[in-house]
Design an enzyme around this catalytic site. Structure first.
Site, PDB file in Angstrom:
ATOM      1  N   CYS A  75     -37.533 -49.448  20.543  1.00 35.25           N
ATOM      2  CA  CYS A  75     -36.420 -49.703  20.924  1.00 35.25           C
ATOM      3  C   CYS A  75     -36.262 -50.771  21.708  1.00 35.25           C
ATOM      4  O   CYS A  75     -35.539 -51.856  21.565  1.00 35.25           O
ATOM      5  CB  CYS A  75     -35.225 -48.621  20.949  1.00 35.25           C
ATOM      6  SG  CYS A  75     -35.198 -47.395  20.112  1.00 35.25           S
ATOM      7  N   CYS A  82     -37.105 -54.918  21.451  1.00 33.81           N
ATOM      8  CA  CYS A  82     -36.070 -55.728  20.898  1.00 33.81           C
ATOM      9  C   CYS A  82     -34.870 -55.708  21.988  1.00 33.81           C
ATOM     10  O   CYS A  82     -34.564 -56.878  22.538  1.00 33.81           O
ATOM     11  CB  CYS A  82     -35.418 -55.261  19.865  1.00 33.81           C
ATOM     12  SG  CYS A  82     -36.342 -55.718  18.142  1.00 33.81           S
ATOM     13  N   CYS A  95     -31.204 -48.915  12.692  1.00 38.85           N
ATOM     14  CA  CYS A  95     -32.425 -49.373  13.204  1.00 38.85           C
ATOM     15  C   CYS A  95     -33.694 -48.930  12.953  1.00 38.85           C
ATOM     16  O   CYS A  95     -34.783 -49.548  12.974  1.00 38.85           O
ATOM     17  CB  CYS A  95     -32.304 -49.244  14.950  1.00 38.85           C
ATOM     18  SG  CYS A  95     -31.651 -50.960  15.541  1.00 38.85           S
TER      19      CYS A  95
END
Lengths: 263, 106
Positions: free
Chosen positions: A179, A182, A224
């Site tokens: 995570c 990004c 995601c």
């Protein structure tokens, strides 16, 4: 003579390596954090700003009706115990996930609502992402609009938050991304024409135009993970709650804007 | 009954151009989608929206399957007299919803 020199050199080298690693995954400085509201175009911002054009408000109206609807074996409504949500639910969403004594784990707002439903109202729990779940959650979350995110200072939450941080920084899926790669290292840049946001949970549940419906933070996290081609956890999994804990801590002090609109 | 949100200014000057915003909860199922078992999900959309100002029709829209869920319709009109601005949405499966707002023109 050589050995003491080596001894002196190694710790310095290790420290230097650690420093490089720390820089690569630095947290966003607190004053540089921004809600992705700020990255939306003017039309979408206007949609969120006006309660008569924010489509999430339709669900808030449903939630308001649910708040005072008597249900379950105890035939009680939320309002029977909690009274006026404007006063009793102010700041509640900003404090969740919170530690639940009885279940000995952190629970998020949706789980808290369902605990109330099953244990106090003695009604069936709302299914995750169901219309009613999102409606009552949006109604409760809206009472914290404008409140700063205030993660509880509870030492029992620390191991769970750390597990969330670990997961956040763990590379996952076929794309082998974490995570943080990004949302910490590359926010503000573009990913296939879309802005990469910092990923602060300031507006949940959100009305996402792409979904044409309201959705929870867990739905967004799954989104995601699917993008990373990683395997998703089931709704309500502890992994997600841990992650929510970490994300709320990461966004501490930022203002809640629930229910938000996102493209 | 579907939830609606209406934004009509409560007060306006005579001759003023006013913005009217309407939002209604509706799935707007296109009729082109299928379940994971292959069965077609039947079309379920709002197809007509009508706005009247003291009974006189001032705006009408025809909606189609490409329109997103929870249609948001906004338009302008001239404030001519005090009264009621009423809205009607009708669609598939006998769908019908109404809402209205009062306006005072000075």
């Amino acid at each position: 003579m050589r050995l003491p020199v080596m001894r002196r050199w190694w710790p310095t080298g290790l420290l230097a390596l650690l420093a490089v690693a720390a820089v690569a995954h630095a947290d966003i400085p607190l004053d540089q954090r921004r809600s992705s509201y700020a990255d939306m175009n003017r039309d979408n911002r206007a949609m969120q700003d006006d309660d008569t054009s924010n489509p999430a408000m339709l669900s808030v109206l449903d939630g308001e009706a649910l708040w005072s609807e008597r249900t379950g074996a105890s035939n009680r409504s939320c309002a029977d115990c909690h009274g006026d949500a404007k006063a009793s639910m102010k700041g509640t969403a900003a404090r969740h996930p919170a530690y639940d004594e009885k279940h000995a784990k952190p629970v998020n707002l949706d789980q808290r609502i369902n605990i109330c439903r099953t244990e106090r109202q003695r009604a069936s729990p709302f299914a995750p992402e169901s219309k009613d779940m999102l409606a009552i959650s949006a109604f409760v979350a809206m009472q914290s609009r404008g409140e700063p995110i205030a993660p509880p200072d509870d030492p029992r939450l620390s191991p769970f938050r750390e597990a969330g941080r670990m997961l956040y920084n763990t590379r996952q899926g076929q794309l082998n991304l974490s995570c943080g790669q990004c949302h910490d290292d590359n926010w503000g840049k573009s990913l296939a024409g879309n802005n990469v946001p910092q990923g602060h949970p300031t507006g949940y549940p959100i009305y996402r135009l792409e979904w044409q419906s309201l959705g929870s933070l867990q739905r967004r996290l799954r989104n995601c993970m699917i993008g990373m081609r990683a395997e998703t956890f089931p709704y309500g999994a502890l992994e997600y709650v841990n992650m929510e804990l970490y994300l709320m801590w990461r966004a501490r002090g930022m203002k809640l804007e629930s229910p938000g609109v996102r493209p | 009954m579907a939830r609606t949100l209406i934004n009509v200014p409560a007060k306006a000057k005579r001759g003023e151009v006013i913005a009217i915003k309407t939002l209604i909860s509706h799935v707007m199922e296109t009729g082109f989608r299928h379940t994971n078992l292959g069965a077609r999900i039947p079309r379920d959309i709002i197809d007509t929206f009508v706005c009247t100002y003291n009974g006189e029709e001032i705006f009408r829209a025809k909606l189609h399957p490409a329109i997103a869920a929870n249609p948001f319709i906004t338009f302008h009109t001239v404030a001519t007299e005090s009264g009621t601005i009423a809205f009607t949405w009708t669609g598939d499966k006998g769908f019908s919803a109404t809402a209205s707002a009062k306006i005072t023109v000075v």
